[in-house]
Design an enzyme around this catalytic site. Structure first.
Site, PDB file in Angstrom:
ATOM      1  N   GLY A 197       0.747  -1.259   0.000  1.00 30.43           N
ATOM      2  CA  GLY A 197       0.000   0.000   0.000  1.00 30.43           C
ATOM      3  C   GLY A 197       0.777   1.310   0.000  1.00 30.43           C
ATOM      4  N   TYR A 200     -11.083   2.120   9.980  1.00 29.06           N
ATOM      5  CA  TYR A 200     -11.582   3.460  10.311  1.00 29.06           C
ATOM      6  C   TYR A 200     -12.866   3.319  11.115  1.00 29.06           C
ATOM      7  CZ  TYR A 200     -13.064   8.258   9.909  1.00 29.06           C
ATOM      8  OH  TYR A 200     -13.481   9.527  10.212  1.00 29.06           O
ATOM      9  N   TYR A 221     -18.603   8.338   3.958  1.00 32.11           N
ATOM     10  CA  TYR A 221     -17.703   7.174   3.890  1.00 32.11           C
ATOM     11  C   TYR A 221     -18.321   6.033   3.088  1.00 32.11           C
ATOM     12  CZ  TYR A 221     -13.507   4.773   5.546  1.00 32.11           C
ATOM     13  OH  TYR A 221     -12.281   4.143   5.625  1.00 32.11           O
TER      14      TYR A 221
HETATM   15  P1  NAI Z   1      -3.140   5.468   0.102  1.00 31.97           P
HETATM   16  O1  NAI Z   1      -4.021   5.913  -1.005  1.00 31.97           O
HETATM   17  O2  NAI Z   1      -1.785   6.042   0.161  1.00 31.97           O
HETATM   18  O3  NAI Z   1      -3.050   3.879   0.165  1.00 31.97           O
HETATM   19  C1  NAI Z   1      -4.056   3.010  -0.329  1.00 31.97           C
HETATM   20  C2  NAI Z   1      -3.330   1.936  -1.108  1.00 31.97           C
HETATM   21  O4  NAI Z   1      -4.195   0.889  -1.548  1.00 31.97           O
HETATM   22  C3  NAI Z   1      -2.645   2.504  -2.366  1.00 31.97           C
HETATM   23  O5  NAI Z   1      -1.250   2.280  -2.301  1.00 31.97           O
HETATM   24  C4  NAI Z   1      -3.274   1.704  -3.487  1.00 31.97           C
HETATM   25  O6  NAI Z   1      -2.426   1.498  -4.603  1.00 31.97           O
HETATM   26  C5  NAI Z   1      -3.615   0.403  -2.742  1.00 31.97           C
HETATM   27  N1  NAI Z   1      -4.532  -0.448  -3.499  1.00 31.97           N
HETATM   28  C6  NAI Z   1      -5.722  -0.103  -4.060  1.00 31.97           C
HETATM   29  N2  NAI Z   1      -6.249  -1.147  -4.726  1.00 31.97           N
HETATM   30  C7  NAI Z   1      -5.365  -2.183  -4.588  1.00 31.97           C
HETATM   31  C8  NAI Z   1      -5.339  -3.526  -5.041  1.00 31.97           C
HETATM   32  N3  NAI Z   1      -6.336  -4.035  -5.795  1.00 31.97           N
HETATM   33  N4  NAI Z   1      -4.275  -4.296  -4.723  1.00 31.97           N
HETATM   34  C9  NAI Z   1      -3.259  -3.816  -3.976  1.00 31.97           C
HETATM   35  N5  NAI Z   1      -3.232  -2.542  -3.505  1.00 31.97           N
HETATM   36  C10 NAI Z   1      -4.273  -1.739  -3.809  1.00 31.97           C
HETATM   37  O7  NAI Z   1      -3.951   5.875   1.427  1.00 31.97           O
HETATM   38  P2  NAI Z   1      -3.769   5.476   2.990  1.00 31.97           P
HETATM   39  O8  NAI Z   1      -4.604   6.452   3.714  1.00 31.97           O
HETATM   40  O9  NAI Z   1      -2.340   5.346   3.321  1.00 31.97           O
HETATM   41  O10 NAI Z   1      -4.532   4.081   3.067  1.00 31.97           O
HETATM   42  C11 NAI Z   1      -4.006   2.938   3.689  1.00 31.97           C
HETATM   43  C12 NAI Z   1      -5.068   2.251   4.534  1.00 31.97           C
HETATM   44  O11 NAI Z   1      -5.397   3.085   5.648  1.00 31.97           O
HETATM   45  C13 NAI Z   1      -6.384   1.976   3.798  1.00 31.97           C
HETATM   46  O12 NAI Z   1      -6.889   0.718   4.208  1.00 31.97           O
HETATM   47  C14 NAI Z   1      -7.279   3.086   4.320  1.00 31.97           C
HETATM   48  O13 NAI Z   1      -8.650   2.778   4.218  1.00 31.97           O
HETATM   49  C15 NAI Z   1      -6.802   3.128   5.763  1.00 31.97           C
HETATM   50  N6  NAI Z   1      -7.196   4.307   6.524  1.00 31.97           N
HETATM   51  C16 NAI Z   1      -6.957   5.553   6.015  1.00 31.97           C
HETATM   52  C17 NAI Z   1      -7.391   6.671   6.681  1.00 31.97           C
HETATM   53  C18 NAI Z   1      -7.201   8.020   6.099  1.00 31.97           C
HETATM   54  O14 NAI Z   1      -7.902   8.977   6.515  1.00 31.97           O
HETATM   55  N7  NAI Z   1      -6.293   8.201   5.159  1.00 31.97           N
HETATM   56  C19 NAI Z   1      -8.077   6.587   8.007  1.00 31.97           C
HETATM   57  C20 NAI Z   1      -8.225   5.208   8.474  1.00 31.97           C
HETATM   58  C21 NAI Z   1      -7.814   4.133   7.747  1.00 31.97           C
END
Ligand code: NAI
EC number: 1.3.1.9
Length: 272
Positions: A15, A150, A160
């Site tokens: 990710g 979350y 959301y």
């Molecule tokens: P981000 O956008 O940097 O990371 C999300 C990642 O998921 C990206 O690297 C993307 O390429 C990857 N992804 C999407 N589809 C995919 C697939 N089919 N196979 C493999 N990878 C895939 O954003 P962030 O915020 O770092 O997100 C990471 C986690 O944290 C997620 O689960 C998000 O829901 C969670 N989260 C984020 C919050 C926020 O406010 N940013 C709050 C609470 C949880």
């Protein structure tokens, strides 16, 4: 300051899209704490090329894998063990995406094909990772697997949308699979419920800025940053949390236990 918390440990970090990603900060922290790991992301995300910068900084190799594909995951877990020279001690699932949110579909007008995609990418992929690691016997005893959640899993945040269900399923998978992995070889499985964070996935949710400010004012410690989250994940990968499993761990500056705060009272009293 580094503490060598992860010295000798091997893992997989998914990710990391860009320097704002929670996974990006986690990779830097795990590297600083002495871990060796493989980085992975969806093949489409790789095209942006950023992950190679991170890989260089961490001395890590990158293996593309769509987290919804069992074939890709099998390849990921098999190759990671070959590259790192043994079984794994930690895995980070940091993956989320909702086509409905991305395309601005209202919750009362969802596209159901996209709904299934949201659940597959953001929740079932966690089960797929766990089951693949399990079947390949890829985890060392006392290993640690973490996914990011979350609070919309428990409470309604209208914008959301279908991600709320995805997170509820994700947290449930940690509890259910956590049981079997603990029995099998003492591997722990948890979710960390993180504050709103300014990343690509986060800011994709409608009204994010207001959402972010509200949570910040509603949390006695303020919102937890991506760096704070990386620190917490690192501790969860370390030997200091060996008996923590099947939990959804709140990492939110106190948001989830607060009813109201002085900051919000002041804000809402303005002009009255
Ligand atoms: P981000 O956008 O940097 O990371 C999300 C990642 O998921 C990206 O690297 C993307 O390429 C990857 N992804 C999407 N589809 C995919 C697939 N089919 N196979 C493999 N990878 C895939 O954003 P962030 O915020 O770092 O997100 C990471 C986690 O944290 C997620 O689960 C998000 O829901 C969670 N989260 C984020 C919050 C926020 O406010 N940013 C709050 C609470 C949880």
């Amino acid at each position: 300051m580094a503490y060598n918390l992860l010295k000798g440990k091997r893992g997989i970090i998914s990710g990391a899209l860009d320097e704002n990603s929670i996974a990006w900060k986690t990779a830097l922290k795990c590297h600083e704490e002495g871990a060796q790991f493989v980085l992975t992301n969806a093949p489409v995300a790789m095209r942006m090329g950023k992950i190679n910068e991170l890989a260089e900084q961490c001395g890590a190799q990158v293996i593309p894998a769509d987290a919804t594909s069992l074939e890709d995951l099998e390849n990921l877990f098999t190759k990671s063990q070959e590259i790192l020279g043994g079984k794994l001690d930690f895995v980070l699932h940091s993956i989320g995406m909702s086509p409905n949110v991305r395309k601005g579909k209202h919750y009362t007008d969802l596209n159901y094909d996209w709904y299934l995609k949201s659940i597959d990418i953001s929740a079932l992929s966690f089960h797929k990772m766990l089951q693949t690691a399990d079947k390949l016997d890829a985890m060392n005893e006392w290993g640690s697997i973490v996914a990011l959640s979350y609070i919309a899993a428990q409470r309604t945040f209208p914008d959301y949308s279908d991600m709320a269900q995805a997170k509820a399923v994700l947290e449930s998978i940690a509890r259910s699979y956590g049981y079997f992995f603990a029995k099998k070889n003492k591997v722990r499985v948890n979710t960390i419920s993180q504050s709103p964070t300014k990343t690509t996935a986060g800011t994709g949710v409608g009204g994010f800025d207001v959402f972010f400010d509200y949570a910040d004012k509603m949390s006695p410690l303020g919102n937890a940053s991506a760096e704070d989250c990386a620190n917490y994940i690192t501790v969860m990968f370390s030997d200091f949390t060996r008996m923590v499993t099947m939990q959804n761990l709140m990492h939110d500056g106190g948001f989830s236990s607060s009813g109201i705060t002085d900051e919000l009272v002041q804000e809402l009293s303005r002009g009255k």
